[in-house]
Design a protein around this motif. Sequence first.
Motif, PDB file in Angstrom:
ATOM      1  N   UNK A   1       0.850  -1.203   0.000  1.00 53.27           N
ATOM      2  CA  UNK A   1       0.000   0.000   0.000  1.00 53.27           C
ATOM      3  C   UNK A   1       0.886   1.254   0.000  1.00 53.27           C
ATOM      4  N   UNK A   2       0.304   2.419  -0.336  1.00 52.01           N
ATOM      5  CA  UNK A   2       1.063   3.679  -0.232  1.00 52.01           C
ATOM      6  C   UNK A   2       1.020   4.170   1.209  1.00 52.01           C
ATOM      7  N   UNK A   3       1.826   3.555   2.071  1.00 52.85           N
ATOM      8  CA  UNK A   3       1.775   3.892   3.493  1.00 52.85           C
ATOM      9  C   UNK A   3       3.031   4.657   3.895  1.00 52.85           C
ATOM     10  N   UNK A   4       3.121   4.973   5.180  1.00 59.40           N
ATOM     11  CA  UNK A   4       4.226   5.795   5.685  1.00 59.40           C
ATOM     12  C   UNK A   4       5.479   4.926   5.881  1.00 59.40           C
ATOM     13  N   UNK A   5       6.605   5.235   5.174  1.00 59.11           N
ATOM     14  CA  UNK A   5       7.827   4.444   5.378  1.00 59.11           C
ATOM     15  C   UNK A   5       8.255   4.489   6.853  1.00 59.11           C
TER      16      UNK A   5
ATOM     17  N   UNK B   1      11.666  26.515  12.413  1.00 60.94           N
ATOM     18  CA  UNK B   1      12.904  26.652  13.193  1.00 60.94           C
ATOM     19  C   UNK B   1      12.895  25.755  14.426  1.00 60.94           C
ATOM     20  N   UNK B   2      11.702  25.362  14.862  1.00 58.98           N
ATOM     21  CA  UNK B   2      11.604  24.526  16.066  1.00 58.98           C
ATOM     22  C   UNK B   2      11.866  23.051  15.780  1.00 58.98           C
ATOM     23  N   UNK B   3      11.616  22.624  14.524  1.00 55.95           N
ATOM     24  CA  UNK B   3      11.760  21.200  14.197  1.00 55.95           C
ATOM     25  C   UNK B   3      13.142  20.659  14.581  1.00 55.95           C
ATOM     26  N   UNK B   4      14.254  21.286  14.115  1.00 57.49           N
ATOM     27  CA  UNK B   4      15.574  20.725  14.472  1.00 57.49           C
ATOM     28  C   UNK B   4      15.870  20.802  15.967  1.00 57.49           C
ATOM     29  N   UNK B   5      15.223  21.731  16.684  1.00 57.95           N
ATOM     30  CA  UNK B   5      15.459  21.859  18.132  1.00 57.95           C
ATOM     31  C   UNK B   5      14.706  20.789  18.912  1.00 57.95           C
TER      32      UNK B   5
ATOM     33  N   UNK C   1      16.633  12.551  11.190  1.00 54.75           N
ATOM     34  CA  UNK C   1      17.335  13.016   9.987  1.00 54.75           C
ATOM     35  C   UNK C   1      16.525  14.058   9.201  1.00 54.75           C
ATOM     36  N   UNK C   2      17.229  14.920   8.498  1.00 58.42           N
ATOM     37  CA  UNK C   2      16.601  16.024   7.748  1.00 58.42           C
ATOM     38  C   UNK C   2      15.477  15.525   6.832  1.00 58.42           C
ATOM     39  N   UNK C   3      15.677  14.339   6.252  1.00 60.97           N
ATOM     40  CA  UNK C   3      14.662  13.811   5.322  1.00 60.97           C
ATOM     41  C   UNK C   3      13.325  13.565   6.022  1.00 60.97           C
ATOM     42  N   UNK C   4      13.363  13.415   7.344  1.00 59.58           N
ATOM     43  CA  UNK C   4      12.135  13.119   8.095  1.00 59.58           C
ATOM     44  C   UNK C   4      11.520  14.392   8.693  1.00 59.58           C
TER      45      UNK C   4
ATOM     46  N   UNK D   1       7.594  17.743  11.500  1.00 59.19           N
ATOM     47  CA  UNK D   1       6.902  19.028  11.614  1.00 59.19           C
ATOM     48  C   UNK D   1       5.408  18.834  11.917  1.00 59.19           C
ATOM     49  N   UNK D   2       4.802  17.823  11.273  1.00 58.56           N
ATOM     50  CA  UNK D   2       3.385  17.540  11.531  1.00 58.56           C
ATOM     51  C   UNK D   2       3.190  17.096  12.972  1.00 58.56           C
TER      52      UNK D   2
END
Length: 274
Positions: free
Chosen positions: A6-10, A224-228, A234-237, A242-243
């Motif tokens: 299925x097209x699910x979340x990796x 700006x809060x995501x990396x903190x 990893x950046x790809x995620x 963010x969600x």
Amino acid sequence: MFAARTPTLPPATHTNSYALGGRDVLLVEPATPYEGEQRAWIGWARGLASQGRKPVAIVATHHHADHIGGVDVIARELGLPVWAHVETAKKLRHIEVARHLEDGDSLALDGPIPEEWTVLHTPGHAWGHVCLWQEESRTVVVGDMATSVGTILVAPGDGDMRVYLEQLARLAALDARLALPAHGEPIDAPTALFEKYIAHRGVREQMTLRALPTSPEGALPIDDLVPLAYPDVPVTTWPIAKLSLASHLAKLAEEGRAMEREGRWSRTEEGRTS
Ligand SMILES: [Zn+2]
């Protein structure tokens, strides 16, 4: 169990469907939108007859595409009614939902050994999400409330972090022996996993709080809060993170511990002491 692509979340790639019941059978998760996979799914469902089993209905735990992608084709080919919560039914406008499942509904399955499954309405990942609980075997079908591969995304709109955590606590209180997730292998110590999820979200909430500036003047936009708040991701995620972060922030705002002004977030007085 039947796992279809299925097209699910990796990292998950498949969605599990379950045939519940020794004679009368509920088919849970008409998942796949891919034609070849749908043929295999229908073949699996038809093959149940050779074991003396007879599907009586299709159940969707919630409306996400990797759970209902085949619902129209599968229901039509097998001539079965679709059952789902009313909030799920509202999103499935292209098909008729014959029965609206509600919290506490008892689904009785006839057979030499009659079975009973209880509907648990468990919003948080999706407003219409339902789990199915069988007290006798202490088995719970958990849909997307928990998984043995990857993580569960609680995104704003469909999801609500506060409600999700409440419902996880409710699942933990079942003292289930086995959980059947929509993604990954069956879970044989489900209570520990539910509790681990609750603890993990608690840690992330603390990381989110600590990432928030203590004064409105220094308030930061969510990007700006995501990396903190997710230094371990990893950046790809980051788009997924963010969600999830947005859901944590919404919960903190609801509790008066964080505040947002013009898209910028900071901690409140209460957030500084909690
Ligand atoms: Zn989902």
